[in-house]
Enzyme design. Structure first.
Site, PDB file in Angstrom:
ATOM      1  N   GLU A 135       7.526  17.110  15.231  1.00  0.00           N
ATOM      2  CA  GLU A 135       8.160  16.924  13.925  1.00  0.00           C
ATOM      3  C   GLU A 135       7.740  18.065  12.990  1.00  0.00           C
ATOM      4  O   GLU A 135       6.555  18.398  12.921  1.00  0.00           O
ATOM      5  CB  GLU A 135       7.755  15.572  13.324  1.00  0.00           C
ATOM      6  CG  GLU A 135       8.537  15.187  12.089  1.00  0.00           C
ATOM      7  CD  GLU A 135       8.186  13.782  11.585  1.00  0.00           C
ATOM      8  OE1 GLU A 135       9.107  13.078  11.141  1.00  0.00           O
ATOM      9  OE2 GLU A 135       7.009  13.401  11.669  1.00  0.00           O
TER      10      GLU A 135
ATOM     11  N   CYS B 188      12.572  11.335   7.484  1.00  0.00           N
ATOM     12  CA  CYS B 188      12.299  10.945   8.862  1.00  0.00           C
ATOM     13  C   CYS B 188      13.523  11.230   9.730  1.00  0.00           C
ATOM     14  O   CYS B 188      13.403  11.554  10.905  1.00  0.00           O
ATOM     15  CB  CYS B 188      11.957   9.469   8.932  1.00  0.00           C
ATOM     16  SG  CYS B 188      13.167   8.442   8.106  1.00  0.00           S
TER      17      CYS B 188
ATOM     18  N   LYS C  84       0.859  -1.191   0.000  1.00  0.00           N
ATOM     19  CA  LYS C  84       0.000   0.000   0.000  1.00  0.00           C
ATOM     20  C   LYS C  84       0.893   1.239   0.000  1.00  0.00           C
ATOM     21  O   LYS C  84       1.322   1.708   1.060  1.00  0.00           O
ATOM     22  CB  LYS C  84      -0.892   0.003   1.234  1.00  0.00           C
ATOM     23  CG  LYS C  84      -2.262   0.661   1.135  1.00  0.00           C
ATOM     24  CD  LYS C  84      -2.363   2.037   0.651  1.00  0.00           C
ATOM     25  CE  LYS C  84      -2.121   3.016   1.792  1.00  0.00           C
ATOM     26  NZ  LYS C  84      -1.986   4.404   1.240  1.00  0.00           N
TER      27      LYS C  84
END
Ligand code: TXE
Length: 458
Positions: free
Chosen positions: A359, A262, A155
């Site tokens: 973040e 990330c 996915k």
């Protein structure tokens, strides 16, 4: 669903979402096809994944342009992601054998007894992926999963569906049966639907918030689970650091991929003795980054992929400014078409500010002055995340001492924002569970079977 070019805001394509019925059919087909795939000799599985690897090399230009138009990644960085894929896949091709090879751990001929451990695939796994490095974060999962005999329901992120479909097409062309590697396309709801099926594992890359939902679904289905989640990664520039190296290195670490990594540098701590010199050098490096059309080879900073993230960045800058931070560069969304945010540098920041806790995932960075190593270490660990951390110093022992005490899955001396296929990639706390890459990243896709063998003569 519409696939939009973040640099222009124009719709690139319409992609049909998988319906619950289509998802159920793909799960059933994978369940049926997986045992046969696991029986294909390892050498043959390796050969087919090598064909996939070679296909990425052959079709690099076309795939890079598709990636850039879909997620806004500057074309040079799309080339770089694809250029690094052969080495990453080769690591898995070269190291899967010893991991899946069984071994006899005990034999007693007098008793006709043999004890063996064999390693079997998990079965049918879901790979729910992110958009920021679709080739890297996807292949971290689907290459070792396929090599070890699993079937994969892939996915891709809804922001990288065209790239996800291209990967699935290339897999099929390389001889991976379509039921063994099946794309499942759509937004989050489609992924959530997929996880209502009895799968043997789910390997997720994405945000912490979504990771929690995936963990809940995996818990309900008692599935093996791995989560590669976000980060709020710090670097500390010591007073003995080589600034000619540290400033440009940290600047690239903070703004590469428009800050959407990330393990991007998201917090910078600088020893007070060299703070101003570092900030001036850093600002000069960031000002030199070309912001523009990601298809232009000169561009280093492109649009932010998810338009909603521009609001997050704006809010973080306003929150920081309101609490006393100084905006030394940028600080606003850029007008005109596309979701651009100016490369932004703030100083006089602290941990009261969202910018230093949540973040950012964009071209915004805060620099905080510190008195010394102890303060820097305490601030580096003052986070719920724990993906990577770096120290810049000429003194190896000093750096090792600090890095040994930092709570993160990867640590860097005089570098940052770096991933190696040979080293396990893991997070602490809100940055995830489990490891991809390295030998750990192959073992994650198998489970042991214990054989107690006793010859009838005994
Ligand atoms: O994440 P999202 P994004 C992190 C990065 C940032 C995030 C960005 O730090 O936080 O990923 O990626 C699907 N149930 N990393 O925006 O929104 C969704 O469709 C199940 C860390 O893509 O979480 C997409 O396919 N799935 C990493 C995927 O989750 C759901 C490397 C991720 O979407 C869902 C790269 C649901 N309810 C990025 N809702 C690392 N640590 O290595 C959405 N999804």
């Amino acid at each position: 669903m519409n696939v939009t070019n973040p640099a222009t805001g124009m719709v690139l394509a319409e992609v049909p979402e998988d319906t619950p019925a289509a998802i159920a059919a793909k799960v059933e087909a994978a369940r049926a096809a997986q045992p046969g795939w696991a029986q294909v000799p390892l050498e043959e599985r390796i050969a087919r994944l090598r064909r996939f690897r070679d296909g990425l090399v052959r079709r690099k230009e076309e795939l890079a342009r598709r990636l850039t138009s879909e997620v806004g990644k500057p074309i040079r960085q799309s080339w770089a992601e694809l250029d690094a894929m052969p080495a990453r896949i080769d690591f898995f091709l070269d190291n899967v054998g010893p991991v899946v090879e069984g071994e006899t751990v005990h034999a007693d001929r007098t008793k006709g007894l043999e004890e063996r451990v064999a390693y079997e695939p998990l079965g049918v796994v879901a790979n729910i992926s992110a958009w920021n490095y679709p080739y890297f974060v996807g292949s971290n999962v689907f290459v070792p999963a396929l090599l070890t005999g699993n079937a994969v329901l892939y996915k891709p992120s809804e922001f990288a569906s065209l790239t996800g479909q291209a990967i699935a097409d290339l897999m099929q062309e390389s001889g991976i049966p379509p039921d063994v590697f099946a794309p499942v396309l759509g937004p989050g709801a489609v992924a959530a639907q997929l996880l209502t099926h009895p799968l043997d594992g789910v390997f997720f890359t994405g945000s912490h918030a979504t990771g929690r939902k995936v963990a809940e679904a995996a818990g309900r289905g008692l599935m093996r689970m791995q989560l590669e989640l976000g980060g709020k990664d710090p670097v500390y520039v010591c007073d003995d650091a080589n600034l000619d190296h540290a400033a440009p290195s940290v600047a690239v670490g903070a703004f590469y991929n428009t800050g959407q990594s990330c393990c991007a540098v998201e917090r910078v701590y600088v020893h007070e003795r060299i703070h101003d010199a570092f900030v001036n050098a850093f600002l000069e490096d960031v000002r030199a980054f070309v912001v523009g059309d990601p298809m232009d080879e000169a561009t280093f900073i492109g649009p932010v992929t998810r338009p909603a993230q521009v609001d997050v960045l704006e809010a973080q800058v306003e929150d920081a400014r309101g609490k006393g931070a100084r905006v030394r560069l940028g600080g606003r969304r850029r007008g005109g078409p596309g979701s651009y945010f100016e490369p932004t540098v703030l100083t006089d920041v602290d941990h009261r500010m969202e910018l230093m806790r949540e973040e950012s995932f964009g071209p915004v960075i805060g620099i905080q002055k510190v008195k010394g190593d102890d303060e820097a270490l305490a601030l580096m660990n003052d986070t719920r995340y724990g993906l990577t951390a770096g120290v810049y110093s000429r003194d190896r022992d000093r750096a090792m001492r600090i890095l040994s005490a930092v709570r993160s899955g990867s640590v860097y001396w005089n570098c940052c924002d770096r991933v190696s296929p040979r080293l396990p990639w893991s997070g602490r706390g809100h940055s995830g569970i489990g490891a991809t890459l390295g030998l750990d990243g192959i073992r994650a896709f198998v489970q042991p079977k214990a054989w107690h063998l006793r010859s009838a003569r005994a």
